[in-house]
Motif scaffolding. Structure first.
Motif, PDB file in Angstrom:
ATOM      1  N   GLY A  65     -19.511  21.435 -61.900  1.00 30.24           N
ATOM      2  CA  GLY A  65     -20.381  22.429 -62.515  1.00 30.24           C
ATOM      3  C   GLY A  65     -19.638  23.277 -63.521  1.00 30.24           C
ATOM      4  O   GLY A  65     -18.474  23.658 -63.306  1.00 30.24           O
ATOM      5  N   ALA A  66     -20.289  23.586 -64.637  1.00 29.46           N
ATOM      6  CA  ALA A  66     -19.682  24.391 -65.693  1.00 29.46           C
ATOM      7  C   ALA A  66     -20.551  25.601 -65.992  1.00 29.46           C
ATOM      8  O   ALA A  66     -21.781  25.525 -65.946  1.00 29.46           O
ATOM      9  N   VAL A  67     -19.892  26.729 -66.283  1.00 32.84           N
ATOM     10  CA  VAL A  67     -20.587  27.952 -66.684  1.00 32.84           C
ATOM     11  C   VAL A  67     -20.002  28.370 -68.026  1.00 32.84           C
ATOM     12  O   VAL A  67     -18.848  28.769 -68.111  1.00 32.84           O
ATOM     13  N   LYS A  68     -20.803  28.244 -69.082  1.00 30.53           N
ATOM     14  CA  LYS A  68     -20.331  28.585 -70.424  1.00 30.53           C
ATOM     15  C   LYS A  68     -20.807  29.987 -70.771  1.00 30.53           C
ATOM     16  O   LYS A  68     -21.999  30.285 -70.707  1.00 30.53           O
ATOM     17  N   ILE A  69     -19.848  30.856 -71.140  1.00 30.76           N
ATOM     18  CA  ILE A  69     -20.149  32.279 -71.340  1.00 30.76           C
ATOM     19  C   ILE A  69     -19.848  32.674 -72.785  1.00 30.76           C
ATOM     20  O   ILE A  69     -18.795  32.320 -73.329  1.00 30.76           O
ATOM     21  N   ASN A  70     -20.748  33.428 -73.387  1.00 31.53           N
ATOM     22  CA  ASN A  70     -20.539  33.938 -74.737  1.00 31.53           C
ATOM     23  C   ASN A  70     -19.296  34.831 -74.772  1.00 31.53           C
ATOM     24  O   ASN A  70     -19.169  35.753 -73.968  1.00 31.53           O
TER      25      ASN A  70
ATOM     26  N   LEU B   4     -25.329  27.797 -63.755  1.00 27.87           N
ATOM     27  CA  LEU B   4     -24.594  26.686 -64.342  1.00 27.87           C
ATOM     28  C   LEU B   4     -25.203  26.311 -65.688  1.00 27.87           C
ATOM     29  O   LEU B   4     -26.413  26.428 -65.900  1.00 27.87           O
ATOM     30  N   THR B   5     -24.348  25.878 -66.606  1.00 21.52           N
ATOM     31  CA  THR B   5     -24.799  25.413 -67.913  1.00 21.52           C
ATOM     32  C   THR B   5     -24.946  23.901 -67.867  1.00 21.52           C
ATOM     33  O   THR B   5     -23.952  23.193 -67.677  1.00 21.52           O
ATOM     34  N   PRO B   6     -26.165  23.385 -68.023  1.00 21.02           N
ATOM     35  CA  PRO B   6     -26.316  21.930 -67.947  1.00 21.02           C
ATOM     36  C   PRO B   6     -25.573  21.245 -69.076  1.00 21.02           C
ATOM     37  O   PRO B   6     -25.572  21.752 -70.215  1.00 21.02           O
ATOM     38  N   PRO B   7     -24.929  20.119 -68.813  1.00 21.27           N
ATOM     39  CA  PRO B   7     -24.183  19.426 -69.877  1.00 21.27           C
ATOM     40  C   PRO B   7     -25.127  18.846 -70.917  1.00 21.27           C
ATOM     41  O   PRO B   7     -26.214  18.353 -70.587  1.00 21.27           O
TER      42      PRO B   7
ATOM     43  N   GLU C 196     -15.393  20.165 -71.632  1.00 21.24           N
ATOM     44  CA  GLU C 196     -16.801  20.083 -71.266  1.00 21.24           C
ATOM     45  C   GLU C 196     -17.181  18.641 -70.912  1.00 21.24           C
ATOM     46  O   GLU C 196     -17.885  18.390 -69.926  1.00 21.24           O
ATOM     47  N   ARG C 197     -16.708  17.697 -71.702  1.00 20.04           N
ATOM     48  CA  ARG C 197     -17.015  16.280 -71.430  1.00 20.04           C
ATOM     49  C   ARG C 197     -16.380  15.822 -70.126  1.00 20.04           C
ATOM     50  O   ARG C 197     -16.997  15.091 -69.341  1.00 20.04           O
ATOM     51  N   HIS C 198     -15.125  16.248 -69.876  1.00 20.32           N
ATOM     52  CA  HIS C 198     -14.437  15.869 -68.638  1.00 20.32           C
ATOM     53  C   HIS C 198     -15.175  16.419 -67.418  1.00 20.32           C
ATOM     54  O   HIS C 198     -15.308  15.732 -66.399  1.00 20.32           O
ATOM     55  N   LEU C 199     -15.636  17.670 -67.504  1.00 27.26           N
ATOM     56  CA  LEU C 199     -16.355  18.272 -66.377  1.00 27.26           C
ATOM     57  C   LEU C 199     -17.653  17.519 -66.087  1.00 27.26           C
ATOM     58  O   LEU C 199     -17.987  17.252 -64.929  1.00 27.26           O
ATOM     59  N   ALA C 200     -18.380  17.174 -67.154  1.00 28.79           N
ATOM     60  CA  ALA C 200     -19.638  16.447 -66.963  1.00 28.79           C
ATOM     61  C   ALA C 200     -19.384  15.075 -66.348  1.00 28.79           C
ATOM     62  O   ALA C 200     -20.105  14.649 -65.428  1.00 28.79           O
ATOM     63  N   ALA C 201     -18.339  14.389 -66.824  1.00 23.32           N
ATOM     64  CA  ALA C 201     -18.033  13.057 -66.299  1.00 23.32           C
ATOM     65  C   ALA C 201     -17.611  13.118 -64.836  1.00 23.32           C
ATOM     66  O   ALA C 201     -17.897  12.205 -64.049  1.00 23.32           O
ATOM     67  N   ALA C 202     -16.923  14.215 -64.452  1.00 23.63           N
ATOM     68  CA  ALA C 202     -16.452  14.360 -63.073  1.00 23.63           C
ATOM     69  C   ALA C 202     -17.503  14.984 -62.161  1.00 23.63           C
ATOM     70  O   ALA C 202     -17.280  15.112 -60.951  1.00 23.63           O
ATOM     71  N   GLY C 203     -18.625  15.379 -62.725  1.00 22.93           N
ATOM     72  CA  GLY C 203     -19.681  16.005 -61.917  1.00 22.93           C
ATOM     73  C   GLY C 203     -19.342  17.411 -61.470  1.00 22.93           C
ATOM     74  O   GLY C 203     -19.874  17.898 -60.465  1.00 22.93           O
TER      75      GLY C 203
ATOM     76  N   PRO D 273     -31.080  23.264 -78.161  1.00 21.22           N
ATOM     77  CA  PRO D 273     -31.421  22.103 -77.330  1.00 21.22           C
ATOM     78  C   PRO D 273     -32.257  22.467 -76.113  1.00 21.22           C
ATOM     79  O   PRO D 273     -32.830  21.592 -75.471  1.00 21.22           O
ATOM     80  N   GLU D 274     -32.326  23.781 -75.792  1.00 23.30           N
ATOM     81  CA  GLU D 274     -33.117  24.228 -74.638  1.00 23.30           C
ATOM     82  C   GLU D 274     -34.620  24.238 -74.917  1.00 23.30           C
ATOM     83  O   GLU D 274     -35.419  24.458 -74.003  1.00 23.30           O
ATOM     84  N   LEU D 275     -35.027  24.027 -76.175  1.00 22.18           N
ATOM     85  CA  LEU D 275     -36.446  24.082 -76.508  1.00 22.18           C
ATOM     86  C   LEU D 275     -37.256  23.181 -75.578  1.00 22.18           C
ATOM     87  O   LEU D 275     -36.906  22.031 -75.343  1.00 22.18           O
TER      88      LEU D 275
END
Length: 309
Positions: free
Chosen positions: A69-74, A110-113, A60-67, A208-210
């Motif tokens: 997009g990530a989709v996190k699924i339950n 997309l799931t914001p980092p 997750e950190r690598h994706l955010a640093a590289a810009g 954190p979405e509050l």
């Protein structure tokens, strides 16, 4: 978006990936080098994955640093999707294909980092939950011991857990105080009667979405929105289900307090009781209203006792 997704199944040692654009599969090591190679192989596609405890955070950190997009699924949603499409196999490669297919076919957003501070807060909160469980278990053992030696050991264990909890609470408080954004949100939350600093920290970590949620979406986040059960002429009792359990747990004690000391929500609680609702149902309603209120206050950047202009 259907062809710009790479599904990734994450384990401790491996990242199994499926690229929808050409249907190719590939396995990468779950290391810094492997994660970098995965990002290059994805060729700019969004990467979808299931959260897997500590093993997904580095990716997750690598994706955010590289810009990227990530989709996190339950994970439960992925299994339900597998059942819906008739897939009974369960391997890492199959899971990667299912994750990619689900993200693409349902066009998941997309799931914001999360900021690094919020991720650290979440990790501290998880550690705190484990210590609270240890304390509860130790207290239960203390009541059942008859052997003096075991009583002394349990008492020592309780003192140790309490000291660790105090240190964790101090660290959590310092982390929030050191972040201007988190500190402001905490101040807003503790302005609500019944919400302590400990509860506010739990809400900041678990939700954190509050402040960004619309309408009653906050209640759904915690699984506090009643689900209608109806089929033909049959109407069942609406029930809550799903959502983030730790978020519900964090709201339970504040709901008990607000039922006595928050004038607005106390009136709601008493009205429900007079209407014949069981106390647990009335408390659940207060938990739901507390979360919706917290979301609205954070969104408007105002304290509870401050009237909107």
């Amino acid at each position: 978006m259907p062809h710009s997704i790479v599904g990734v199944d994450i384990s401790k040692d491996w990242l199994d990936a499926h690229r929808r654009s050409d249907g190719k599969d590939r396995r990468f090591a779950n290391t810094r080098t492997g994660r970098r190679a995965l990002i290059g192989w994805s060729d700019g596609a969004c990467i979808a994955f299931e959260p897997s405890g500590p093993y997904h955070r580095a990716l997750e950190r690598h994706l955010a640093a590289a810009g990227v997009g990530a989709v996190k699924i339950n994970p439960l949603s992925v299994r339900r999707f597998a059942e819906a499409v008739g897939c009974r196999a369960k391997t890492d490669a199959v899971d990667a294909r299912l994750i990619a297919a689900m993200a693409a076919q349902l066009e998941l957003p997309l799931t914001p980092p999360l900021p690094e501070t919020t991720q650290d807060l979440k990790a501290l909160q998880i550690a705190r939950q484990a210590l609270v469980k240890d304390r509860t278990a130790a207290k239960a053992r203390a009541q059942s011991h008859e052997c003096a030696f075991l009583k002394r050991q349990t008492a020592a264990r309780l003192r140790h857990v309490e000291a660790q909890l105090a240190a964790l609470d101090a660290r959590i408080a310092a982390l929030i105080a050191g972040d201007e954004h988190l500190a402001r949100r905490r101040d807003i939350l503790v302005s609500i009667p019944g919400v302590s600093a400990v509860t506010a920290a739990a809400l900041l970590a678990e939700a954190p979405e509050l402040g960004t949620l619309e309408g009653k979406a906050a209640a759904s986040l915690a699984g506090l929105a009643p689900m209608t059960r109806q089929s033909g002429k049959w109407n069942g009792r609406a029930m809550i289900r799903g959502g983030r359990a730790h978020l519900r747990h964090a709201l339970y004690m504040p709901a008990l307090v607000t039922a006595r000391f928050n004038p607005d929500l106390k009136a709601v609680y008493q009205r429900l009781i007079r209407a014949g609702k069981p106390p647990k149902v009335a408390l659940t309603a207060l938990m739901r209203k507390l979360l919706i209120l917290a979301n609205a206050l954070v969104r408007d950047d105002r304290s509870w006792n401050q009237k909107p202009a």
